[in-house]
Design a protein around this motif. Structure first.
Motif, PDB file in Angstrom:
ATOM      1  N   ILE A 112     -54.590 -49.101 -74.239  1.00 17.16           N
ATOM      2  CA  ILE A 112     -55.868 -49.119 -73.527  1.00 17.16           C
ATOM      3  C   ILE A 112     -55.645 -49.507 -72.071  1.00 17.16           C
ATOM      4  O   ILE A 112     -55.161 -50.600 -71.767  1.00 17.16           O
ATOM      5  N   ALA A 113     -56.017 -48.618 -71.156  1.00 18.25           N
ATOM      6  CA  ALA A 113     -55.984 -48.915 -69.718  1.00 18.25           C
ATOM      7  C   ALA A 113     -57.375 -49.380 -69.308  1.00 18.25           C
ATOM      8  O   ALA A 113     -58.349 -48.643 -69.466  1.00 18.25           O
ATOM      9  N   HIS A 114     -57.476 -50.606 -68.789  1.00 17.39           N
ATOM     10  CA  HIS A 114     -58.778 -51.206 -68.480  1.00 17.39           C
ATOM     11  C   HIS A 114     -58.879 -51.431 -66.972  1.00 17.39           C
ATOM     12  O   HIS A 114     -58.147 -52.231 -66.400  1.00 17.39           O
ATOM     13  N   SER A 115     -59.800 -50.718 -66.332  1.00 14.56           N
ATOM     14  CA  SER A 115     -59.990 -50.827 -64.887  1.00 14.56           C
ATOM     15  C   SER A 115     -60.982 -51.936 -64.566  1.00 14.56           C
ATOM     16  O   SER A 115     -62.109 -51.942 -65.074  1.00 14.56           O
ATOM     17  N   HIS A 116     -60.580 -52.848 -63.676  1.00 19.49           N
ATOM     18  CA  HIS A 116     -61.419 -53.989 -63.320  1.00 19.49           C
ATOM     19  C   HIS A 116     -61.802 -53.999 -61.839  1.00 19.49           C
ATOM     20  O   HIS A 116     -62.419 -54.948 -61.376  1.00 19.49           O
ATOM     21  N   ASN A 117     -61.434 -52.942 -61.091  1.00 21.65           N
ATOM     22  CA  ASN A 117     -61.758 -52.923 -59.667  1.00 21.65           C
ATOM     23  C   ASN A 117     -62.176 -51.533 -59.212  1.00 21.65           C
ATOM     24  O   ASN A 117     -61.861 -50.524 -59.867  1.00 21.65           O
ATOM     25  N   SER A 118     -62.828 -51.493 -58.071  1.00 19.84           N
ATOM     26  CA  SER A 118     -63.323 -50.226 -57.538  1.00 19.84           C
ATOM     27  C   SER A 118     -62.602 -49.814 -56.260  1.00 19.84           C
ATOM     28  O   SER A 118     -62.989 -48.847 -55.609  1.00 19.84           O
ATOM     29  N   ALA A 119     -61.569 -50.556 -55.882  1.00 21.05           N
ATOM     30  CA  ALA A 119     -60.786 -50.256 -54.674  1.00 21.05           C
ATOM     31  C   ALA A 119     -59.539 -51.131 -54.705  1.00 21.05           C
ATOM     32  O   ALA A 119     -59.371 -51.961 -55.609  1.00 21.05           O
ATOM     33  N   THR A 120     -58.676 -50.961 -53.718  1.00 20.60           N
ATOM     34  CA  THR A 120     -57.531 -51.852 -53.552  1.00 20.60           C
ATOM     35  C   THR A 120     -57.648 -52.541 -52.194  1.00 20.60           C
ATOM     36  O   THR A 120     -58.348 -52.054 -51.300  1.00 20.60           O
ATOM     37  N   GLU A 121     -56.975 -53.668 -52.054  1.00 26.97           N
ATOM     38  CA  GLU A 121     -57.075 -54.421 -50.804  1.00 26.97           C
ATOM     39  C   GLU A 121     -56.488 -53.618 -49.636  1.00 26.97           C
ATOM     40  O   GLU A 121     -55.463 -52.941 -49.794  1.00 26.97           O
ATOM     41  N   PRO A 122     -57.104 -53.697 -48.462  1.00 23.03           N
ATOM     42  CA  PRO A 122     -56.646 -52.939 -47.296  1.00 23.03           C
ATOM     43  C   PRO A 122     -55.460 -53.597 -46.595  1.00 23.03           C
ATOM     44  O   PRO A 122     -55.480 -53.836 -45.391  1.00 23.03           O
ATOM     45  N   THR A 123     -54.448 -53.924 -47.373  1.00 17.56           N
ATOM     46  CA  THR A 123     -53.223 -54.513 -46.852  1.00 17.56           C
ATOM     47  C   THR A 123     -52.061 -53.635 -47.298  1.00 17.56           C
ATOM     48  O   THR A 123     -52.230 -52.750 -48.150  1.00 17.56           O
ATOM     49  N   LEU A 124     -50.872 -53.864 -46.747  1.00 20.66           N
ATOM     50  CA  LEU A 124     -49.703 -53.084 -47.158  1.00 20.66           C
ATOM     51  C   LEU A 124     -49.448 -53.260 -48.651  1.00 20.66           C
ATOM     52  O   LEU A 124     -49.215 -52.277 -49.374  1.00 20.66           O
ATOM     53  N   LYS A 125     -49.517 -54.500 -49.113  1.00 16.94           N
ATOM     54  CA  LYS A 125     -49.324 -54.779 -50.539  1.00 16.94           C
ATOM     55  C   LYS A 125     -50.380 -54.045 -51.368  1.00 16.94           C
ATOM     56  O   LYS A 125     -50.077 -53.461 -52.412  1.00 16.94           O
ATOM     57  N   GLY A 126     -51.631 -54.076 -50.893  1.00 13.38           N
ATOM     58  CA  GLY A 126     -52.707 -53.408 -51.610  1.00 13.38           C
ATOM     59  C   GLY A 126     -52.506 -51.902 -51.671  1.00 13.38           C
ATOM     60  O   GLY A 126     -52.775 -51.268 -52.696  1.00 13.38           O
ATOM     61  N   LYS A 127     -52.024 -51.323 -50.571  1.00 14.07           N
ATOM     62  CA  LYS A 127     -51.801 -49.877 -50.536  1.00 14.07           C
ATOM     63  C   LYS A 127     -50.682 -49.471 -51.497  1.00 14.07           C
ATOM     64  O   LYS A 127     -50.783 -48.440 -52.173  1.00 14.07           O
ATOM     65  N   VAL A 128     -49.622 -50.284 -51.548  1.00 15.47           N
ATOM     66  CA  VAL A 128     -48.528 -50.001 -52.488  1.00 15.47           C
ATOM     67  C   VAL A 128     -49.037 -50.087 -53.925  1.00 15.47           C
ATOM     68  O   VAL A 128     -48.744 -49.217 -54.759  1.00 15.47           O
ATOM     69  N   LYS A 129     -49.801 -51.131 -54.215  1.00 13.73           N
ATOM     70  CA  LYS A 129     -50.356 -51.283 -55.561  1.00 13.73           C
ATOM     71  C   LYS A 129     -51.284 -50.115 -55.894  1.00 13.73           C
ATOM     72  O   LYS A 129     -51.320 -49.654 -57.038  1.00 13.73           O
ATOM     73  N   GLY A 130     -52.029 -49.640 -54.898  1.00 16.34           N
ATOM     74  CA  GLY A 130     -52.922 -48.512 -55.124  1.00 16.34           C
ATOM     75  C   GLY A 130     -52.163 -47.241 -55.476  1.00 16.34           C
ATOM     76  O   GLY A 130     -52.587 -46.469 -56.352  1.00 16.34           O
ATOM     77  N   ILE A 131     -51.039 -47.019 -54.814  1.00 17.50           N
ATOM     78  CA  ILE A 131     -50.208 -45.848 -55.120  1.00 17.50           C
ATOM     79  C   ILE A 131     -49.667 -45.945 -56.541  1.00 17.50           C
ATOM     80  O   ILE A 131     -49.715 -44.985 -57.317  1.00 17.50           O
ATOM     81  N   LEU A 132     -49.169 -47.131 -56.895  1.00 17.03           N
ATOM     82  CA  LEU A 132     -48.637 -47.329 -58.245  1.00 17.03           C
ATOM     83  C   LEU A 132     -49.725 -47.178 -59.300  1.00 17.03           C
ATOM     84  O   LEU A 132     -49.481 -46.660 -60.397  1.00 17.03           O
ATOM     85  N   ALA A 133     -50.937 -47.631 -58.966  1.00 17.14           N
ATOM     86  CA  ALA A 133     -52.038 -47.609 -59.937  1.00 17.14           C
ATOM     87  C   ALA A 133     -52.448 -46.197 -60.326  1.00 17.14           C
ATOM     88  O   ALA A 133     -53.076 -46.000 -61.378  1.00 17.14           O
ATOM     89  N   LYS A 134     -52.096 -45.219 -59.524  1.00 17.75           N
ATOM     90  CA  LYS A 134     -52.443 -43.845 -59.879  1.00 17.75           C
ATOM     91  C   LYS A 134     -51.800 -43.429 -61.205  1.00 17.75           C
ATOM     92  O   LYS A 134     -52.275 -42.530 -61.892  1.00 17.75           O
ATOM     93  N   GLY A 135     -50.709 -44.117 -61.562  1.00 18.46           N
ATOM     94  CA  GLY A 135     -50.053 -43.808 -62.831  1.00 18.46           C
ATOM     95  C   GLY A 135     -50.584 -44.604 -64.014  1.00 18.46           C
ATOM     96  O   GLY A 135     -50.098 -44.442 -65.143  1.00 18.46           O
ATOM     97  N   PHE A 136     -51.569 -45.457 -63.776  1.00 14.09           N
ATOM     98  CA  PHE A 136     -52.089 -46.339 -64.830  1.00 14.09           C
ATOM     99  C   PHE A 136     -52.525 -45.578 -66.088  1.00 14.09           C
ATOM    100  O   PHE A 136     -52.173 -45.959 -67.204  1.00 14.09           O
TER     101      PHE A 136
END
Length: 364
Positions: A112-136
């Motif tokens: 079960i993939a459970h989404s708890h957010n509607s965006a990622t943080e506008p930081t470099l770390k957030g952008k990297v996590k956002g790219i990775l999250a596409k594979g969730f």
């Protein structure tokens, strides 16, 4: 008994963790038991309670050592050894494709993939996590989300089920006696008390909250701000408060196990997040009959009572302060429990529905 493996960063006291623990306390643990795979070493807020309730906690180290190769090896070893898990419930979007792939490799049928957010943080770390999250969702068999917005953000056109971030309604009911007691203990008896609960991170927008509070304090020198939580930006926010010469009227209360009582001590709850999956604290605050002023990016599902007000983050801190100061002289405290229950935020019903899913999905 079915054992469910929840995959989380850690079991610190945050919105996600509090939600999972609320489910955990309200399921029939003779039929469904929760275990946890966490990504930090060390002891965290809910660990002792989990063990008291019969749960197991397994610790990985990738968030401490950033050794991704070791992480992949550890995941492989874990799922190879723990063949007892038939359901894995994942709450970490950025690493989901990796732990779900390992779970699938070793035959876990329900992922079960459970989404708890509607965006990622506008930081470099957030952008990297956002790219990775596409594979969730890639190796997931089922998709859950805490709101329509969170589901659309994470899963796009793929089907998902909204599981609302429910609360223990009895725990957050307003109590005038507790209000008097807590305000006396915190030396707030004659104060106009603004409150906020949230991890100190970019998402929660604490610096903007301080800007708003600065304007509130200019209008009402009796105003006090209570900040509950901790996080990576805590010291930065403390420095910003000092820079604004507000240290004497901003209290940092840390992580607390009596947040329900602190709501009673407040006059207005302010929640200026730059994005939210839902914002469970906004539901808690409303159940406490507390005027709840949120940014307009908080999903509409959080607006369930007359105690809710949304303001755009494009508005100035002065405009926010003007709206908040309207409540300085008090307001009627009406019971809104039925409204919140009817909106789907009763943890007893939510836990029962989740338990039925867990028990039924293996027979499909």
């Amino acid at each position: 008994m079915i054992r469910i493996l929840h995959i989380v960063p850690n079991m610190q006291a945050g919105g996600l963790e509090t939600l999972i623990m609320s489910w955990y306390r309200n399921i029939d643990r003779s039929k469904v038991q929760f275990d946890f795979l966490v990504h930090y070493q060390g002891k965290f807020f809910y660990d002792d309670e989990i063990e008291r309730l019969g749960g197991k906690i397994y610790y990985l180290s990738v968030r401490d050592d950033n050794n991704f190769i070791k992480y992949l090896h550890d995941l492989d070893s874990f799922f190879k050894e723990h063949r007892e898990y038939k359901i894995v419930h994942g709450h970490m979007e950025s690493l989901g494709q990796f732990y779900f792939r390992a779970a699938k490799k070793y035959g876990v049928p329900v992922r079960i993939a459970h989404s708890h957010n509607s965006a990622t943080e506008p930081t470099l770390k957030g952008k990297v996590k956002g790219i990775l999250a596409k594979g969730f969702p890639k190796y997931a068999t089922h998709c859950f989300a805490c709101s329509e917005l969170a589901g659309q953000f994470m899963f796009g056109d793929r089907d998902f089920t909204v599981i609302k971030n429910a609360i223990d309604l009895s725990r957050f009911q307003y109590d005038a006696k507790i209000r008097t007691k807590m305000r006396a203990e915190l030396n707030l008896t004659d104060k106009f008390v603004i409150g906020h609960v949230g991890r100190f991170c970019t998402q929660k927008n604490h610096k903007y909250l301080i800007d708003v509070f600065e304007q509130i304090h200019k209008r009402n020198s009796n105003a006090i701000l209570l900040l509950i939580g901790k996080g990576e930006l805590l010291e930065e926010v403390k420095a910003y408060v000092a820079e604004k010469s507000l240290a004497g009227c901003v209290q940092f209360l840390g992580v607390r196990d009596d947040v329900n009582k602190l709501y009673d001590a407040m006059d207005v709850f302010v929640f200026p997040s730059i994005f939210e999956g839902l914002g469970i604290v906004a539901i808690e605050a409303q159940e406490s009959r507390l005027m709840t002023v949120c940014s307009d990016v908080v999903p509409k599902e959080a607006n369930v009572t007359e105690y809710y007000k949304a303001i755009s983050l494009q508005e100035s801190p002065e405009k926010w302060a003007e709206s908040i100061c309207k409540y300085a002289n008090g307001y009627e405290k009406k019971d809104v429990t039925d409204k919140i229950r009817n909106a789907g935020y009763d943890i007893k019903k939510s836990a029962s529905m989740l338990q039925q899913f867990y028990q039924g999905v293996l027979t499909e």
